[in-house]
Design a protein around this motif. Structure first.
Motif, short mmCIF file in Angstrom:
data_model
loop_
_atom_site.label_atom_id
_atom_site.label_comp_id
_atom_site.label_asym_id
_atom_site.label_seq_id
_atom_site.Cartn_x
_atom_site.Cartn_y
_atom_site.Cartn_z
N LYS A 113 0.88 -1.17 0.00
CA LYS A 113 0.00 0.00 0.00
C LYS A 113 0.91 1.22 0.00
N PHE A 116 -0.55 -10.63 0.91
CA PHE A 116 -1.45 -10.44 -0.23
C PHE A 116 -2.71 -11.28 -0.02
N ASP A 149 -12.96 2.88 10.83
CA ASP A 149 -13.21 2.90 9.38
C ASP A 149 -13.70 1.53 8.91
N ASP A 183 -6.66 -2.06 7.28
CA ASP A 183 -6.65 -0.60 7.21
C ASP A 183 -6.87 0.07 8.56
N VAL A 207 -8.10 -10.22 -8.52
CA VAL A 207 -8.28 -8.86 -7.98
C VAL A 207 -7.71 -7.82 -8.95
N1 LIG Z 1 -3.48 -6.78 1.47
C1 LIG Z 1 -4.22 -6.72 0.37
N2 LIG Z 1 -4.34 -7.77 -0.45
C2 LIG Z 1 -5.10 -7.72 -1.57
N3 LIG Z 1 -5.79 -6.63 -1.96
C3 LIG Z 1 -5.73 -5.54 -1.18
C4 LIG Z 1 -4.95 -5.50 0.02
N4 LIG Z 1 -5.09 -4.29 0.59
C5 LIG Z 1 -5.91 -3.60 -0.21
N5 LIG Z 1 -6.30 -4.33 -1.28
C6 LIG Z 1 -7.18 -3.91 -2.39
O1 LIG Z 1 -6.97 -2.54 -2.64
C7 LIG Z 1 -8.19 -1.81 -2.51
C8 LIG Z 1 -7.89 -0.43 -1.97
O2 LIG Z 1 -7.46 -0.53 -0.63
P1 LIG Z 1 -7.24 0.74 0.31
O3 LIG Z 1 -7.07 0.25 1.69
O4 LIG Z 1 -6.18 1.61 -0.23
O5 LIG Z 1 -8.52 1.60 0.06
P2 LIG Z 1 -10.00 1.55 0.66
O6 LIG Z 1 -9.99 0.98 2.03
O7 LIG Z 1 -10.88 0.86 -0.35
O8 LIG Z 1 -10.33 3.08 0.66
P3 LIG Z 1 -9.91 4.19 1.74
O9 LIG Z 1 -8.77 4.93 1.16
O10 LIG Z 1 -11.13 4.99 1.83
O11 LIG Z 1 -9.56 3.48 3.00
C9 LIG Z 1 -9.07 -2.68 -1.60
O12 LIG Z 1 -10.42 -2.44 -1.86
C10 LIG Z 1 -8.64 -4.09 -1.98
O13 LIG Z 1 -9.39 -4.60 -3.07
#
Ligand SMILES: Nc1ncnc2c1ncn2[C@@H]1O[C@H](COP(=O)(O)OP(=O)(O)OP(=O)(O)O)[C@@H](O)[C@H]1O
Length: 522
Positions: A55, A103, A149, A167, A324
């Motif tokens: 991230k 992942f 959140d 998150d 994904v």
């Molecule tokens: N560890 C992970 N493994 C696989 N996919 C992930 C992982 N972390 C995040 N993702 C994918 O990336 C997307 C974006 O994640 P991110 O946490 O940045 O944003 P969000 O939670 O959707 O939005 P916000 O910024 O409002 O928190 C997720 O919806 C998910 O599909």
């Protein structure tokens, strides 16, 4: 199989340290995007090329400052639970923070819903996802942490159906020193309370928006209830509105009748069990003290009846699901198409025409039977901006031209000090009107809280626009993307940001003028 915390902790300690050097990672694909972060699928060469998620949080765009992000990393490193996603490590790369995580190959529930289940999941699947999430939440609360959140975008699923809560960007600990939260934390009341506005608008509990009253663990329970509705219907309530508007609607306790109708008349109206509706109803009690704790909620019949496990999710959700990364690519294209469509529609159907279709309501309740938010209509039918008088509440109309604007009209409370105003912004062409309703359910502090929130959001957006401008002047993105993708993305962002900026500027200015008038009247 029963969960053993001690065994889990021991397993955790055996974990190997991932390298804190970006050159050890090879980015394979983009898999997600949040407000201020991009998520990549990558491999870590020194770790047998194991697959990880990175991230990349842009510090220039992030609402959270470095301290907040460090706190997220610290929080994650101290927590240990099978339903909580723990980062391997994190470090800075230019003006990004890279959080290296396991992942979760099926991504978030949000990405699954938006690509394959737009009308929501089936109830047995929802029960499994929610129960696992609630396990994580109960653990988190027991450790003295609020997540702040909770939403399907932060619930991740692996290829074997394992669910993990992720998150911790805005999470908070009630045990950390008060200075860690500045003035946003108070221990003076009977329970420990936060007062800063954190989270994502559609999932935010009313007491988080009305942040002067303070909030605690029960705010996560509200968001959990909204997440249940999101999983059931494919989107959270009020999500057809821009985030700031949905907040404002919650504060002013109004939302458009036409929008409610859209939800209600949905052709894909689904039936849910009584116990599911009851469980969600408990979470969405306006009074936080009446909402159950996470631990108590786990004992609700809805969760007790659910004896299916991750395999069920594999069979009913994951089988045949695109990866994904494929889904992310599809969603990007869809976003661009829908943006274009909404542009075209705006040209054909200017906002002015919409106003006549709007019918104001004075509040909204969660209807357990109907399993949705239900509007409450005002007792008085008169919706004109007019001189309105009742026994001890006088609302008088003021022309803002007197206050330095020539296109606006606001209504403000008159002589009575107890007068309280619910404001609703109605925009039509270049005539902006701040209307009244003197029913007395929103205080000045609430109005101030909402204004502060809007102002913060406006500042953030301004910063984003500045970043985009400097990007156009030749700054390089640290990760390679095709030039075309970059441009499409930038144009999409710029258009949105400018549109929002315009609307918010206008609303904010009117509200500030309105408050000035209100105070000068006193
Ligand atoms: N560890 C992970 N493994 C696989 N996919 C992930 C992982 N972390 C995040 N993702 C994918 O990336 C997307 C974006 O994640 P991110 O946490 O940045 O944003 P969000 O939670 O959707 O939005 P916000 O910024 O409002 O928190 C997720 O919806 C998910 O599909």
């Amino acid at each position: 199989m029963a969960y053993n915390q001690e065994e889990h902790d021991q397993e955790d300690h055996k974990k190997i340290q991932y390298p804190l050097d970006s050159t050890c990672y090879t980015i394979l694909d983009e898999i997600g995007k949040g407000v201020s972060a991009i998520v990549y699928k990558a491999i870590c060469q020194p770790m047998n090329s194991s697959v990880v998620a990175i991230k990349a949080i842009d510090l220039d765009q992030s609402r959270a400052d470095l301290d907040n992000i460090r706190r997220e990393a610290k929080t994650m490193s101290l927590l240990s639970h099978p339903n909580i996603l723990k980062a391997h490590c994190s470090f800075t790369v230019d003006h990004y923070i890279w959080v290296i995580m396991p992942f979760m190959s099926a991504g978030s529930l949000q990405s699954i819903i938006s690509s394959a289940f737009p009308d929501g999941l089936s109830e047995p699947c929802i029960a499994i996802v929610l129960k696992e999430t609630l396990n994580a939440l109960a653990y988190l609360h027991n450790q003295g942490h609020l997540h702040r959140d909770i939403k399907s975008g932060n619930i991740l699923i692996d290829s074997d159906g394992t669910i993990k809560l992720a998150d911790f960007g805005v999470s908070a600990s009630i045990y950390e020193p008060i200075s860690a939260y500045g003035s946003s934390y108070s221990s003076s009341s009977s329970c420990l309370m936060f007062t800063d506005v954190a989270g994502t608008p559609y999932w935010m509990a009313p007491e988080v928006i009305h942040s002067h009253t303070g909030y605690s663990f029960k705010a996560d329970i509200w968001s959990f209830g909204i997440t249940a509705l999101e999983l059931a219907h494919g989107r959270p309530p009020l999500s057809h509105l821009p985030p700031s508007k949905s907040l404002f609607m919650k504060i002013t306790r109004k939302f458009r009748f036409s929008d409610y109708e859209k939800t209600r008349n949905s052709k894909n109206y689904k039936k849910f069990s009584k116990s599911f509706k009851d469980m969600v109803g408990l979470c969405l009690d306006q009074d936080p003290s009446k909402r159950p704790s996470a631990e108590k909620l786990l004992k609700h019949p809805f969760f007790k009846c659910s004896n299916k496990g991750p395999d069920f999710l594999v069979k009913h959700i994951l089988q045949g699901m695109p990866s994904v990364e494929q889904r992310f690519r599809q969603s990007k294209i869809q976003r661009q198409l829908s943006l274009k469509k909404s542009d075209d529609e705006n040209e054909e159907d200017p906002e002015q025409g919409e106003i006549s279709k709007q019918r104001r309501i004075s509040g909204w309740n969660f209807n357990v039977q109907g399993f949705e938010l239900v509007p409450v209509f005002p007792v008085e039918k008169d919706q004109q901006i007019s001189l309105k008088q009742d026994n001890d509440n006088v609302v008088k109309q003021v022309d803002v031209s007197e206050l330095g604007s020539d296109t606006s009209t606001i209504s403000s409370p008159g002589s009575s000090r107890q007068s309280e105003v619910e404001g609703a912004i109605v925009c039509g062409g270049d005539r902006k009107i701040l209307t009244e309703i003197g029913s007395g359910s929103v205080s000045r502090e609430v109005m101030f809280a909402s204004l502060l929130f809007l102002k913060k959001s406006l500042d953030d957006q301004r910063q984003n626009v500045m970043n985009l401008i400097s990007f156009f002047h030749g700054e390089q993105h640290s990760v390679e993307m095709s030039r075309k993708d970059q441009l499409i993305e930038v144009i999409e962002k710029l258009r949105n940001e400018l549109e929002n900026e315009k609307k918010k500027n206008c609303a904010l200015q009117l509200e500030l003028e309105f408050l000035k008038a209100q105070y000068s009247n006193e």
